[in-house]
Scaffold this active site. Structure first.
Site, mmCIF file in Angstrom:
data_model
loop_
_atom_site.group_PDB
_atom_site.id
_atom_site.type_symbol
_atom_site.label_atom_id
_atom_site.label_comp_id
_atom_site.label_asym_id
_atom_site.label_seq_id
_atom_site.Cartn_x
_atom_site.Cartn_y
_atom_site.Cartn_z
ATOM 1 C CD GLU A 275 -2.349 -1.205 2.888
ATOM 2 O OE1 GLU A 275 -1.934 -0.425 3.759
ATOM 3 O OE2 GLU A 275 -3.248 -2.026 3.111
ATOM 4 N NE ARG A 278 5.998 9.753 3.210
ATOM 5 C CZ ARG A 278 5.526 10.669 4.075
ATOM 6 N NH1 ARG A 278 5.698 11.946 3.821
ATOM 7 N NH2 ARG A 278 4.927 10.297 5.179
ATOM 8 C CB CYS A 346 -2.897 35.694 11.348
ATOM 9 S SG CYS A 346 -3.475 36.663 9.977
HETATM 10 N N1 LLP Z 1 -1.336 1.981 4.531
HETATM 11 C C1 LLP Z 1 -1.799 2.453 5.699
HETATM 12 C C2 LLP Z 1 -2.652 1.604 6.524
HETATM 13 C C3 LLP Z 1 -1.449 3.760 6.120
HETATM 14 O O1 LLP Z 1 -1.901 4.209 7.280
HETATM 15 C C4 LLP Z 1 -0.617 4.557 5.295
HETATM 16 C C5 LLP Z 1 -0.259 5.919 5.693
HETATM 17 C C6 LLP Z 1 -0.175 4.029 4.084
HETATM 18 C C7 LLP Z 1 -0.547 2.735 3.731
HETATM 19 C C8 LLP Z 1 0.687 4.804 3.135
HETATM 20 O O2 LLP Z 1 1.921 5.133 3.655
HETATM 21 P P1 LLP Z 1 3.019 5.837 2.716
HETATM 22 O O3 LLP Z 1 3.450 4.814 1.705
HETATM 23 O O4 LLP Z 1 2.365 6.983 2.063
HETATM 24 O O5 LLP Z 1 4.088 6.219 3.637
HETATM 25 N N2 LLP Z 1 0.385 12.923 6.582
HETATM 26 C C9 LLP Z 1 1.657 12.302 6.898
HETATM 27 C C10 LLP Z 1 1.698 10.840 6.501
HETATM 28 C C11 LLP Z 1 0.598 10.010 7.117
HETATM 29 C C12 LLP Z 1 0.634 8.559 6.708
HETATM 30 C C13 LLP Z 1 -0.580 7.836 7.182
HETATM 31 N N3 LLP Z 1 -0.676 6.467 6.770
HETATM 32 C C14 LLP Z 1 2.776 13.092 6.224
HETATM 33 O O6 LLP Z 1 2.495 14.101 5.578
HETATM 34 O O7 LLP Z 1 3.941 12.741 6.355
#
Ligand code: LLP
Length: 421
Positions: A275, A278, A346
């Site tokens: 999954e 990013r 602000c």
């Molecule tokens: N699967 C699950 C169950 C997740 O909770 C997440 C991310 C992913 C996959 C994807 O993870 P990635 O491959 O994108 O790292 N807003 C935060 C990141 C929050 C991630 C939440 N879960 C930021 O801007 O760094």
């Protein structure tokens, strides 16, 4: 690698000058590159080529319909975490059997909608949730395919706000209790156990935590099979990090990650799901912003941009670093000076960077935040009644607005006035 490169002194997105898009759309805006997006998806897909697999894009990272359609056309599945994301995936034409449903608090209504529309599996996060899925599915006379998300108690070595695999985090079922919960799953009506799920955090820049977690999942697979469960799928989550500061970070590549998966769980003969969010969209997106003022303060200079924390919350929320580059390339050998780069909101928290070395910049210039594709537009708000910034997608020498900027009237007219006013 991405497709945002300088050519003839100008930043290009694929074959389109970023300044040309800014002239048409107006800053600030998010800008995505199709070629980068597709390349990153394929890297994962190819890294798992050694066996049956499905790359389910974690659409929470960026969920515009045009992005989903681009990935769906490549054969991507989707990882959704809400009824809204499920509806978005379906609207983009993703078949239900390519959608996995994650998230700690799925409601009965969300579960029902997914069972009606078709779902590959629910990744169950707790016993109460498992019982609700059982009730909803039984009432509908169907079997809900499920995995249990296990919490392997592994330190992901990432920012505390995005680590999910330690026992103190709210996610999943403690791996030590997994066999007991799987036994209950087998007894409950309306459930069909298909595998195991794990996700330990986001922006991981080392492979060791994945290795620890996946090794535990392999052991659990054997134990559950010995208990009589049919484990045919392993969902190994997302989380592989990207280089935000180009100079000093080199996170592992998808190929290394794929090889690690093969090494730790490849012998089990399971279909592998991952999954990633990013790494697929992060470096495929820029936030382009205009400089409103250059302000000379007490002992420091400020670049005041037309983008703010409401448009890109990551620096304020996670102390995240984003490279900020001029759209017009700096002259070779240009002198660099430190600036605090801020938005117009602000709050002092509306600071993108402190003391950042920049080449000469003037009011009216454009700058681009790199690596802004993931958790950028989706986390934006209209704080300070600043309209959500538009999203633009580039494809070769073409570009299209894929979400327009709302007008002030659009925003104001979303409010409704009670009859007593
Ligand atoms: N699967 C699950 C169950 C997740 O909770 C997440 C991310 C992913 C996959 C994807 O993870 P990635 O491959 O994108 O790292 N807003 C935060 C990141 C929050 C991630 C939440 N879960 C930021 O801007 O760094």
């Amino acid at each position: 690698m991405d497709h945002f490169l300088y050519r003839d002194g100008q930043l290009y997105a694929e074959d389109v000058p970023v300044a040309e898009i800014a002239a048409a759309v107006g800053a600030p805006f998010y800008l995505y590159s199709t070629a980068t997006l597709v390349r990153h998806f394929r890297l994962f897909d190819e890294a798992l080529d050694w066996g049956p697999h499905l790359v389910c894009y974690a659409m929470k990272a960026a969920s515009n319909q045009a992005i989903l359609k681009t990935l769906a056309a490549e054969g991507a599945g989707m990882d959704v975490v809400s009824g809204g994301e499920y509806a978005r995936a379906k609207a983009a034409g993703v078949p239900g059997d390519r959608i996995v449903f994650s998230g700690v608090g799925k409601t009965g209504a969300e579960i029902r909608a997914a069972l009606e529309g078709g779902i590959r599996q629910f990744n169950v996060e707790s016993e109460p949730e498992m019982r609700v899925i059982s009730e909803v599915a039984s009432a509908m006379g169907v079997d809900a395919p499920i995995t249990l998300r296990v919490n392997p108690d592994v330190d992901a070595k990432t920012h505390a706000k995005i680590a999910t695999g330690k026992s103190e985090n709210k996610f999943g079922i403690p791996i030590a209790r997994a066999r007991e919960v799987y036994a209950e799953a087998a007894r409950l009506p309306g459930l069909k156990v298909v595998g195991i799920d794990v996700h330990i955090g986001s922006q991981l820049t080392q492979l060791e935590p994945f290795e620890q977690a996946y090794t535990k999942v392999a052991e659990l697979t054997e134990a559950l099979r010995a208990d009589g469960h049919e484990i045919t799928r392993l969902d190994l989550g997302g989380g592989l990090g990207i280089p935000y500061a180009r100079s000093n970070e080199a996170p592992p590549l998808p190929t290394d990650y794929g090889a690690l998966i093969q090494r730790t769980v490849g012998h089990l003969g399971c279909e592998i799901e991952i999954e990633p969010g990013r790494l697929i969209i992060g470096n495929a997106g820029l936030l382009v912003s205009g400089v409103i003022y250059v302000k000379h303060g007490e002992g420091r200079d400020f670049l005041i941009l037309d983008a703010a924390m409401n448009d890109l919350i990551r620096p304020a929320m996670y102390d995240a670093h984003h490279e900020i580059v001029p759209v017009k390339e700096a002259a070779p050998g240009a002198e660099l000076s430190p600036y605090d780069i801020v938005g117009p909101v602000c709050e002092t928290g509306d600071t993108f960077a402190k003391g950042r070395l920049m080449p000469p910049v003037a009011a009216g210039d454009l700058v681009a935040f790199r690596s802004a594709g993931a958790y950028g537009a989706v986390m934006a708000s209209e704080y300070n009644t600043r309209p959500l910034v538009p999203e633009v997608l580039v494809h070769g020498d073409q570009f299209a607005v894929i979400r327009p900027r709302p007008t002030f009237d659009d925003i104001i007219n979303r409010d409704t006035i009670p009859e007593w006013l």
